[in-house]
Design a protein around this motif. Structure first.
Motif, PDB file in Angstrom:
ATOM      1  N   VAL A   1      -8.524  -0.206   0.196  1.00  0.00           N
ATOM      2  CA  VAL A   1      -7.073  -0.269   0.367  1.00  0.00           C
ATOM      3  C   VAL A   1      -6.709   0.324   1.720  1.00  0.00           C
ATOM      4  O   VAL A   1      -7.129   1.438   2.058  1.00  0.00           O
TER       5      VAL A   1
ATOM      6  N   GLN B   1      -3.517   1.471   3.795  1.00  0.00           N
ATOM      7  CA  GLN B   1      -2.105   1.813   3.585  1.00  0.00           C
ATOM      8  C   GLN B   1      -1.414   2.046   4.924  1.00  0.00           C
ATOM      9  O   GLN B   1      -1.921   2.775   5.776  1.00  0.00           O
TER      10      GLN B   1
ATOM     11  N   ASN C   1       1.802   3.609   6.342  1.00  0.00           N
ATOM     12  CA  ASN C   1       2.836   4.542   5.908  1.00  0.00           C
ATOM     13  C   ASN C   1       3.966   4.633   6.929  1.00  0.00           C
ATOM     14  O   ASN C   1       3.748   4.457   8.133  1.00  0.00           O
TER      15      ASN C   1
ATOM     16  N   ILE D   1      -0.781   3.274  -3.566  1.00  0.00           N
ATOM     17  CA  ILE D   1      -0.027   3.915  -2.499  1.00  0.00           C
ATOM     18  C   ILE D   1      -0.661   5.244  -2.137  1.00  0.00           C
ATOM     19  O   ILE D   1      -1.461   5.792  -2.893  1.00  0.00           O
ATOM     20  N   SER D   2      -0.296   5.771  -0.985  1.00  0.00           N
ATOM     21  CA  SER D   2      -0.810   7.071  -0.551  1.00  0.00           C
ATOM     22  C   SER D   2      -0.226   8.178  -1.419  1.00  0.00           C
ATOM     23  O   SER D   2       0.945   8.143  -1.797  1.00  0.00           O
TER      24      SER D   2
ATOM     25  N   THR E   1       4.407   5.312   1.598  1.00  0.00           N
ATOM     26  CA  THR E   1       3.737   4.069   1.945  1.00  0.00           C
ATOM     27  C   THR E   1       4.733   2.925   2.078  1.00  0.00           C
ATOM     28  O   THR E   1       5.418   2.574   1.119  1.00  0.00           O
TER      29      THR E   1
ATOM     30  N   TRP F   1       0.762  -2.047   1.890  1.00  0.00           N
ATOM     31  CA  TRP F   1      -0.692  -1.892   1.826  1.00  0.00           C
ATOM     32  C   TRP F   1      -1.350  -3.258   1.761  1.00  0.00           C
ATOM     33  O   TRP F   1      -0.724  -4.262   1.433  1.00  0.00           O
TER      34      TRP F   1
ATOM     35  N   ARG G   1      -5.178  -4.991   0.295  1.00  0.00           N
ATOM     36  CA  ARG G   1      -6.434  -4.796  -0.432  1.00  0.00           C
ATOM     37  C   ARG G   1      -7.472  -5.736   0.168  1.00  0.00           C
ATOM     38  O   ARG G   1      -7.209  -6.922   0.361  1.00  0.00           O
TER      39      ARG G   1
ATOM     40  N   ASN H   1       4.327  -4.742  -0.586  1.00  0.00           N
ATOM     41  CA  ASN H   1       5.085  -3.496  -0.503  1.00  0.00           C
ATOM     42  C   ASN H   1       5.965  -3.376  -1.735  1.00  0.00           C
ATOM     43  O   ASN H   1       6.372  -4.377  -2.318  1.00  0.00           O
TER      44      ASN H   1
ATOM     45  N   MET I   1       1.369  -5.219   8.629  1.00  0.00           N
ATOM     46  CA  MET I   1       0.295  -4.957   7.669  1.00  0.00           C
ATOM     47  C   MET I   1      -0.885  -5.885   7.895  1.00  0.00           C
ATOM     48  O   MET I   1      -2.044  -5.461   7.861  1.00  0.00           O
TER      49      MET I   1
ATOM     50  N   SER J   1      -4.603  -4.775   9.338  1.00  0.00           N
ATOM     51  CA  SER J   1      -5.792  -5.093   8.542  1.00  0.00           C
ATOM     52  C   SER J   1      -6.830  -5.820   9.380  1.00  0.00           C
ATOM     53  O   SER J   1      -8.026  -5.509   9.316  1.00  0.00           O
TER      54      SER J   1
END
Length: 314
Positions: free
Chosen positions: A117, A119, A121, A149-150, A155, A158, A160, A177, A230, A234
Motif C-alpha cells: 500500500v 499512501q 498523505n 490508511i496511515s 491520508t 492510496w 494498492r 480515497n 496518486m 505509484s
C-alpha cells in the motif's frame, strides 16, 4: 505478492522523509523527464515511442515552449519553474491475507496474498487548517478505518500494488480515497437540507458550518488532481524504488471481474479516463506473474476483456 518480498520492501525502503511534490498536470513533466532519460529528446522521436501521448497535452506544449528549445533536455526542463507544488508525505503499509489462497473477497486483491500500500498523505498546509478548525478527539469525521490508511497521518489517497521482481512487472490494483469523497458528499448533503436544520447535523460536533464551507473550498482544489497525484506517485515509486519497468492497471471490466466487484463497482473514470490520460494502452496480454499463478489460470482463460499496460522499456 510473496510475504517475504513485501516485508523486505517495508523494511528496506526508507520513506521517513519521502515527500511527493505535485500540482495539477505535473505528471506531464514526470513523463517528459522519463522520455529524456531514454534519449527521446525531440518531437519526432516521441512520436515513435510509448510517450507519444504527451504531444497532445497542453501542459507539454507549455513546458517545451518555456524551455526555449525544440531539443528536449534535462537542463532545459530545469529552467522551467515549478510553482504551487504541494508536498505530500508518502507512507507505506500492507493489505491482504497471509494465506496463499483467499477464502473471501473482502481484501479485493486479484491474486492471493498481500498488496503493498502506497499512501499519499495531506500536506502541511491542509493539516494546519484541519488541526486549527476541527475538534477531533478519537474519530476523524472523513476517515474509513476499515481501509488501508496511515495510522499517523491524514491520508488523502492510496494505491494498492502487486509486483514481481523476477518478471519486472507490477500491477496497480486500486487507486482510491475516502477523505475527499466523504467530505464533499457530507457538505453537499448539508447544503441540500433546510438552513434551520443544518446546525443540527452531526458534523457540527467537529467544526462550525462556516469553517466547513472554507475547508470544502480548499478540498475542491485537491479533488481536481488527487487521482493524478496518486497514480504518478505509484509509477515513480515502482520505477525508482522497486525497479520494475512494466506496469499494468485494471480496466473497469477487469477490475470488476478479477476482484469480483460486479455488485459494487468503483468509480468508472479511475479505470478508464485516468490510465488513458497517462498513456496506458489496452492489451489482452496478462502479466507473466499472473499466468504463473494456479489460482488465476481458469479465470484468465474465461476473461475476454482487456487490461491497461505501460511498458517503460519501449
Amino acid at each position: 505478492m510473496q510475504t517475504d518480498i513485501l516485508e523486505l520492501v517495508l523494511a528496506s525502503v526508507d520513506v521517513e522523509q519521502y515527500y511527493f511534490p505535485y500540482k495539477k498536470e505535473e505528471y506531464v513533466r514526470h513523463f517528459l523527464e522519463m522520455a529524456i532519460a531514454q534519449n527521446l529528446n525531440s518531437k519526432s522521436l516521441l512520436k515513435k515511442s510509448a510517450f507519444e501521448f504527451l504531444l497532445n497535452k497542453s501542459a507539454f506544449n507549455r513546458l517545451t515552449a518555456q524551455s526555449g528549445s525544440t531539443h528536449y533536455s534535462k537542463e532545459n526542463l530545469a529552467l522551467v519553474k515549478q510553482e504551487s507544488l504541494k508536498q505530500f508525505k508518502v507512507t507505506l503499509d500492507r493489505w491482504g491475507e497471509f494465506e496463499k489462497h483467499r477464502n473471501d473477497d473482502w481484501y479485493q486483491t486479484s491474486l492471493p496474498g498481500e498488496n503493498l500500500v502506497l499512501q499519499l498523505n495531506f500536506d502541511f498546509e491542509h493539516d494546519l487548517f484541519y488541526r486549527k478548525n476541527f475538534k477531533v478527539k478519537k474519530w476523524h469525521p472523513f476517515v474509513s478505518y476499515s481501509h488501508p490508511i496511515s495510522k499517523k497521518n491524514n491520508t488523502m489517497a492510496w494505491s494498492r500494488i502487486d509486483f514481481n521482481l523476477d518478471t519486472g512487472e507490477a500491477f496497480i490494483e486500486e487507486i482510491q480515497n475516502d477523505w475527499l469523497r466523504d467530505a464533499l458528499s457530507t457538505h453537499r448533503k448539508i447544503k441540500s437540507t433546510p438552513e434551520k436544520k443544518q446546525k443540527n447535523h452531526w458534523i457540527t460536533d467537529y467544526v462550525s458550518l462556516e469553517d466547513l464551507d472554507q475547508y470544502i473550498t480548499t478540498l475542491k482544489e485537491y479533488n481536481k488532481y488527487w487521482s493524478e497525484a496518486m497514480l504518478m506517485c505509484s509509477i515513480q515509486f515502482l520505477l525508482k524504488e522497486i525497479g520494475v519497468d512494466k506496469i499494468y492497471y485494471h480496466t473497469f471490466e477487469s477490475g470488476n471481474y478479477f476482484k469480483k466487484l460486479e455488485d459494487c463497482p468503483p468509480p468508472k473514470s479511475l479505470y478508464t479516463k485516468l490510465p488513458q490520460k497517462f498513456g496506458f494502452k489496452k492489451t489482452k496480454e496478462m502479466p507473466q506473474f499472473w499466468q504463473e499463478e494456479q489460482f488465476l489460470k481458469k479465470r484468465i482463460r474465461n476473461f475476454e476483456g482487456e487490461i491497461f499496460c505501460f511498458d517503460f522499456r519501449s
